[in-house]
Scaffold this active site. Structure first.
Site, mmCIF file in Angstrom:
data_model
loop_
_atom_site.group_PDB
_atom_site.id
_atom_site.type_symbol
_atom_site.label_atom_id
_atom_site.label_comp_id
_atom_site.label_asym_id
_atom_site.label_seq_id
_atom_site.Cartn_x
_atom_site.Cartn_y
_atom_site.Cartn_z
ATOM 1 N N LYS A 1 19.875 -19.970 -30.387
ATOM 2 C CA LYS A 1 20.039 -18.647 -30.994
ATOM 3 C C LYS A 1 19.202 -18.542 -32.261
ATOM 4 O O LYS A 1 19.023 -17.461 -32.801
ATOM 5 C CB LYS A 1 21.509 -18.345 -31.252
ATOM 6 C CG LYS A 1 22.182 -19.228 -32.268
ATOM 7 C CD LYS A 1 23.625 -18.772 -32.453
ATOM 8 C CE LYS A 1 24.379 -19.772 -33.303
ATOM 9 N NZ LYS A 1 25.794 -19.477 -33.384
HETATM 10 N N1 GLU Z 1 30.076 -16.081 -35.231
HETATM 11 C C1 GLU Z 1 30.047 -17.141 -34.280
HETATM 12 C C2 GLU Z 1 28.663 -17.221 -33.671
HETATM 13 O O1 GLU Z 1 27.918 -16.276 -33.755
HETATM 14 C C3 GLU Z 1 31.093 -16.858 -33.230
HETATM 15 C C4 GLU Z 1 31.606 -18.004 -32.516
HETATM 16 C C5 GLU Z 1 32.824 -17.639 -31.732
HETATM 17 O O2 GLU Z 1 32.685 -16.876 -30.769
HETATM 18 O O3 GLU Z 1 33.899 -18.072 -32.085
HETATM 19 O O4 GLU Z 1 28.279 -18.223 -33.140
#
Ligand code: GLU
Length: 504
Positions: free
Chosen positions: A258
């Site tokens: 990502k």
């Molecule tokens: N904010 C986290 C991320 O973008 C979310 C992870 C989750 O879904 O708990 O990876």
């Protein structure tokens, strides 16, 4: 693992707005959404923006746009963690009162020094609980003095924490030894007066619990967080959701992350980048739905309602998914060919306009411009695999050629008697009624016959003259779309061009 459907299903997508929506993130959002839709559940959007330094409104906007474009519509939210501080504070108070968390005063430098000591002594470099061992009065004195601290969660000394996981159930991967975990930090450094912001694992649990989340589908990188999160759920006595940690997405045997940027303009990793390149929403959903999931349908092309009916956590694969660019492009071209034509035309328009072409003025005066545009788009749907390919493919419909393909000039224009032939064709077409492809074909074939020329010898110079190219969709379709006046103008222009640019 069987999926608990006794509680109403509530799922969420919880991106951190620190960049665009990645195709991998879109897959996570899609799988949560599909499961919610399939079970008439609720899909919630939560923006995890507690990291003020890395979060931007711009990327929140981009994420929302991309989700909307994909048609992944949320039922609740978007909720912003930055606006939910009171809930986190309340929960911190609760754990503190129950003795489940404690303030830890070490500076980052002290922690690093201790870490190195532990590594040198071949110990697991987990926090040594120095602050937990301080006398109560000392802790109170430090807090009253305004000394900076972080909150740490007191992890049980013994036993294991099992993550209820659908993809890896029973596997040792889902079992975490408590003693090896270390008392993890749940807030950034702060003082009692100015508390530090709570951190991801903590906010995530508070929110998932308060929002009644029953199932969490997310990337594999969060599996070890899940163990800490399970401990927090238990500390609050909240029900633990079921987790599914999706395997990685690999492209050319490399992990797609990502954090990847859109480094290669031909193969962006962002949803918005693909959209700008002219990948269709339908193709994108279709393609990402297959990243790590297999369906009972035989074909790999299916509308979203079929996808909703057939999506199932049990169909997710444990192995990494393969991101196959050729497949994505193939699916895109399939949708360009097979979606209702109006819908394709509607989406081609912005690309044509962005390329600077004024299609409305280019349409023959006798034609409804939009219908005309539909006709010329139809000529290229078999060839264009991306929406962004249409402007270049159709450019000669909008702007008459001012130069001609160089090889074509050499091989075709410089043949015997071409200027004169172009004149004769112009004359024949002037008299062709109606100006339809069948009538034109008949005229030009008979013109060829009278001159003892094969059909190609007539068609090739005409094509080059009106399009500037040696290849195009069916010549007579092209002529019909251009309209008589324009065709004749272009034939005469080409003849004049040839006269002023004779064979060297
Ligand atoms: N904010 C986290 C991320 O973008 C979310 C992870 C989750 O879904 O708990 O990876």
């Amino acid at each position: 693992m069987n999926i608990d459907t006794t509680r109403p299903m509530r799922l969420r997508f919880a991106p951190s707005p620190t960049g665009f929506l990645h195709l991998g993130g879109a897959r996570t959002a899609l799988f949560n959404w599909l499961l919610a839709k399939k079970h008439n559940g609720t899909f919630i959007l939560r923006i995890e923006d507690t990291d003020a330094e890395r979060s931007t409104e711009e990327s929140t906007g981009q994420i929302l746009d991309s989700l909307q474009w994909l048609g992944i519509q949320w039922d609740e939210g978007p909720f912003f963690q930055s606006q939910r501080l009171e809930h986190y504070r309340e929960h911190i108070d609760r754990l503190y009162k129950e003795g489940k968390i404690y303030p830890a005063f070490e500076s980052p430098e002290e922690l690093e020094a201790e870490r190195e000591r532990a590594l040198a002594e071949k110990r697991n470099p987990i926090y040594n609980r120095a602050s937990l061992k301080l006398p109560k009065e000392e802790v109170e004195r430090r807090l009253a003095e305004g000394m900076r601290f972080v909150w740490r969660f007191k992890v049980p000394d013994e036993g294991y924490t099992d993550v209820p996981e659908t993809l890896m159930s029973g596997a040792a991967d889902c079992r975490f030894e408590n003693a090896a975990m270390g008392d993890f930090v749940i807030s950034r450094a702060g003082t009692l007066k100015e508390p530090g912001w709570p951190l991801y694992n903590f906010c995530c649990v508070v929110d998932d619990a308060l929002m009644g989340i029953t199932h969490v589908i997310r990337g594999q990188e969060h599996l070890s967080n899940a163990a800490r999160q399970v401990l927090l759920y238990k500390a609050f006595d909240y029900p633990v959701p079921t987790f599914t940690h999706l395997p990685l997405i690999m492209k050319n045997n490399k992990k797609m992350s990502k954090r990847d940027k859109d480094a290669d303009p031909a193969f962006p990793v962002s949803v918005s980048g693909r959209r700008e390149l002219g990948y269709l929403q339908e193709a994108t959903i279709n393609f990402i739905s297959l990243l790590g999931c297999s369906y009972p349908m035989e074909e790999e092309i299916f509308p979203v309602d079929v996808l909703i009916r057939n999506f199932d956590l049990n169909r997710l694969q444990k192995s990494n998914a393969n991101f196959d660019e050729d497949k994505y492009l193939f699916q895109n071209s399939w949708y360009i060919k097979n979606l209702p034509r109006e819908s394709v035309v509607e989406r081609v328009v912005p690309f044509i306009e962005a390329a600077g072409y004024d299609w409305e003025s280019a349409a023959p005066v006798s034609r409804d411009a939009y219908k005309w545009l539909g006709d010329i788009v139809a000529l290229e749907v078999e060839r264009c695999k991306l929406l962004s390919e249409f402007p270049a493919a159709l450019s000669y419909f909008f702007v008459a050629p001012t130069s001609y393909d160089a090889r074509g000039v050499q091989k075709i224009f410089h043949g015997e008697g071409v200027p004169e032939l172009l004149d004769a064709v112009a004359e024949a077409l002037l008299l062709t009624n109606p100006f339809t492809k069948d009538a034109m074909e008949a005229s030009l074939r008979s013109l060829g016959d009278t001159r003892g020329l094969g059909f190609g010898k007539v068609a090739q110079p005409v094509r080059l003259a009106v399009t500037g190219r040696t290849a195009s969709p069916g010549l007579f379709e092209v002529l019909e779309a251009l309209g008589r006046e324009e065709v004749i103008r272009r034939l005469i222009n080409a003849k004049e061009w040839l006269q002023s640019n004779p064979k060297a």
